[in-house]
Design an enzyme around this catalytic site. Structure first.
Site, PDB file in Angstrom:
ATOM      1  N   LYS A  11       0.846  -1.208   0.000  1.00 46.04           N
ATOM      2  CA  LYS A  11       0.000   0.000   0.000  1.00 46.04           C
ATOM      3  C   LYS A  11       0.875   1.250   0.000  1.00 46.04           C
ATOM      4  O   LYS A  11       2.037   1.218   0.425  1.00 46.04           O
ATOM      5  CB  LYS A  11      -0.959   0.024   1.205  1.00 46.04           C
ATOM      6  N   ASP A 141      -2.178  -1.469  10.158  1.00 47.15           N
ATOM      7  CA  ASP A 141      -2.417  -1.481   8.707  1.00 47.15           C
ATOM      8  C   ASP A 141      -3.057  -2.779   8.207  1.00 47.15           C
ATOM      9  O   ASP A 141      -3.449  -2.866   7.043  1.00 47.15           O
ATOM     10  CB  ASP A 141      -1.091  -1.303   7.949  1.00 47.15           C
TER      11      ASP A 141
HETATM   12  P1  ATP Z   1       4.254  -0.309   7.672  1.00 48.41           P
HETATM   13  O1  ATP Z   1       4.138   0.460   6.377  1.00 48.41           O
HETATM   14  O2  ATP Z   1       3.015  -1.127   8.003  1.00 48.41           O
HETATM   15  O3  ATP Z   1       4.729   0.506   8.805  1.00 48.41           O
HETATM   16  P2  ATP Z   1       6.723  -1.306   6.686  1.00 48.41           P
HETATM   17  O4  ATP Z   1       6.469  -1.528   5.236  1.00 48.41           O
HETATM   18  O5  ATP Z   1       7.408  -0.034   7.033  1.00 48.41           O
HETATM   19  O6  ATP Z   1       5.366  -1.420   7.465  1.00 48.41           O
HETATM   20  P3  ATP Z   1       7.559  -4.033   7.000  1.00 48.41           P
HETATM   21  O7  ATP Z   1       8.019  -4.365   5.624  1.00 48.41           O
HETATM   22  O8  ATP Z   1       6.287  -4.606   7.447  1.00 48.41           O
HETATM   23  O9  ATP Z   1       7.576  -2.463   7.263  1.00 48.41           O
HETATM   24  O10 ATP Z   1       8.775  -4.447   7.984  1.00 48.41           O
HETATM   25  C1  ATP Z   1       8.955  -3.897   9.258  1.00 48.41           C
HETATM   26  C2  ATP Z   1       9.747  -4.889  10.097  1.00 48.41           C
HETATM   27  O11 ATP Z   1       8.900  -5.975  10.415  1.00 48.41           O
HETATM   28  C3  ATP Z   1      10.932  -5.491   9.371  1.00 48.41           C
HETATM   29  O12 ATP Z   1      12.104  -4.864   9.791  1.00 48.41           O
HETATM   30  C4  ATP Z   1      10.932  -6.976   9.705  1.00 48.41           C
HETATM   31  O13 ATP Z   1      11.956  -7.314  10.601  1.00 48.41           O
HETATM   32  C5  ATP Z   1       9.623  -7.216  10.439  1.00 48.41           C
HETATM   33  N1  ATP Z   1       8.732  -8.210   9.803  1.00 48.41           N
HETATM   34  C6  ATP Z   1       7.978  -9.084  10.467  1.00 48.41           C
HETATM   35  N2  ATP Z   1       7.251  -9.826   9.636  1.00 48.41           N
HETATM   36  C7  ATP Z   1       7.536  -9.439   8.388  1.00 48.41           C
HETATM   37  C8  ATP Z   1       7.071  -9.842   7.096  1.00 48.41           C
HETATM   38  N3  ATP Z   1       6.191 -10.827   6.940  1.00 48.41           N
HETATM   39  N4  ATP Z   1       7.550  -9.185   6.027  1.00 48.41           N
HETATM   40  C9  ATP Z   1       8.431  -8.176   6.177  1.00 48.41           C
HETATM   41  N5  ATP Z   1       8.912  -7.768   7.379  1.00 48.41           N
HETATM   42  C10 ATP Z   1       8.469  -8.379   8.482  1.00 48.41           C
END
Ligand code: ATP
Length: 325
Positions: A11, A141
């Site tokens: 997203k 989210d």
């Molecule tokens: P958001 O936009 O919801 O804040 P994000 O895109 O910034 O999320 P994610 O890619 O979800 O961040 O990753 C955040 C942290 O979550 C990573 O550093 C990782 O260690 C951990 N994590 C746990 N589960 C997952 C997963 N299935 N995929 C990716 N990262 C994950």
């Protein structure tokens, strides 16, 4: 045993406004979220053991109980313990395409796919609102990621109001692969710097929340007015993340110099997105910005807005699942 392959889109935020603090320690937010075609594929299979096994080739993705996917399975096992005993644990393979810790809700979308997948594998018959209620235990989210498309998200992000689909807008995503931003840290910095602006009165919070529904961006979305949507992008978290990461700020400026519809950081960053009317323009802008910035650590994706959240790609027992026995 039945298995499912699910598509879990990333997203972007077209609007992210921090309203104030909540008694539960989270922030009160007003957001407009948009799914994009870039996504992960998750293969889920009941394994008949007592284990939850996660497979992913991306070394940034944890394979233990800190993975949101693991937490989603545990949540469902606790909530539906009797049914879960009939199936045992799960093998989950994540084909990771969404950059990690990028502000694109990769983990949340994976968790949403697990809720949808378990609902199918265990034949629970849960509705989307019921799945959304469960998702509140996993992260803010996740609720949006289940149904996806274009939607207003308020509260912590878990109260979803769907908006008309946006179909014909192209999205360039750009991220430095040597940069990641912790979402909790970004919100903490925001609180430290801007809590004097926080709305505390419940009536005022409700007024700010209601305002988005009749606001210009929602109108522009209803009219599918891509130019207006581009002009109206806003993200409060840019105020704390951009000063800390000038390269991200420069990247936004580089896109804007190419007359895209709009460019902004997504969520807590550091991913930047730019909106374009055509695929041709998106590809041309990407080529030019890549050349201008000329940094081997800067990755680009050309994708499109997507009108859905988690979808089933296939059902059955894939050869991939068999290979992991
Ligand atoms: P958001 O936009 O919801 O804040 P994000 O895109 O910034 O999320 P994610 O890619 O979800 O961040 O990753 C955040 C942290 O979550 C990573 O550093 C990782 O260690 C951990 N994590 C746990 N589960 C997952 C997963 N299935 N995929 C990716 N990262 C994950």
């Amino acid at each position: 045993m039945q298995s499912y392959s699910l598509f879990a889109p990333a997203k972007i935020n077209l609007h992210l406004e921090v309203i104030g603090d909540r008694p539960d320690g989270y922030h009160e937010l007003v957001m407009i979220m948009q799914s994009v075609d870039l996504g992960d594929t998750l293969h889920l299979r009941a394994n008949g053991t007592d284990q939850i096994r996660i497979f992913c080739e991306n070394p940034q993705v944890p394979l233990d109980k800190t993975n949101l996917v693991y937490k989603a399975v545990r949540l469902m096992q606790k909530k539906y313990s009797k049914v879960s005993n009939n199936f045992g644990g799960l093998d989950i393979t994540i084909e990771k395409n969404i950059p990690v810790a990028a502000g694109l809700a990769g983990g949340s979308s994976n968790a949403a796919a697990v809720l949808v997948g378990i609902n199918l594998i265990w034949s629970l018959g849960l509705t989307q609102p019921e799945l959304r209620d469960l998702s509140a235990f996993l992260g803010s989210d996740v609720a949006f990621c289940i149904s996806g498309g274009t939607a207003i998200a308020t509260g912590r992000g878990e109260k979803i109001t769907p908006l008309p689909d946006l179909k014909d807008i192209w999205v360039i995503l750009a991220k430095y692969n040597n940069l990641s931003v912790s979402t909790p840290r970004a919100y903490k910095s925001y609180r430290e710097q801007f809590n004097h602006l926080y709305v505390t009165d419940l009536e005022d919070i409700n007024e700010r929340t209601d305002h988005i529904h009749s606001g210009d961006l929602v109108r522009a979305i209803s009219e599918e007015n891509a130019d207006k949507i581009g002009h109206l992008l806003m993200n409060d978290l840019e105020k704390v993340v951009l000063p800390q990461y000038p390269v991200v700020s420069n990247l936004i400026d580089a896109f804007k110099a190419h007359n895209v519809l709009g460019a902004m950081m997504s969520g807590s960053g550091p991913t930047v997105f730019a909106l374009c009317k055509t695929q041709k323009q998106a590809q041309m802008v990407t080529t030019n910005v890549k050349k201008e910035i000329n940094d081997a650590n800067l990755d680009f994706w050309v994708t499109k807005m997507c009108p859905h959240g988690i979808t089933v790609e296939s059902k059955g027992q894939s050869s991939k699942d068999k290979g992991q026995r």
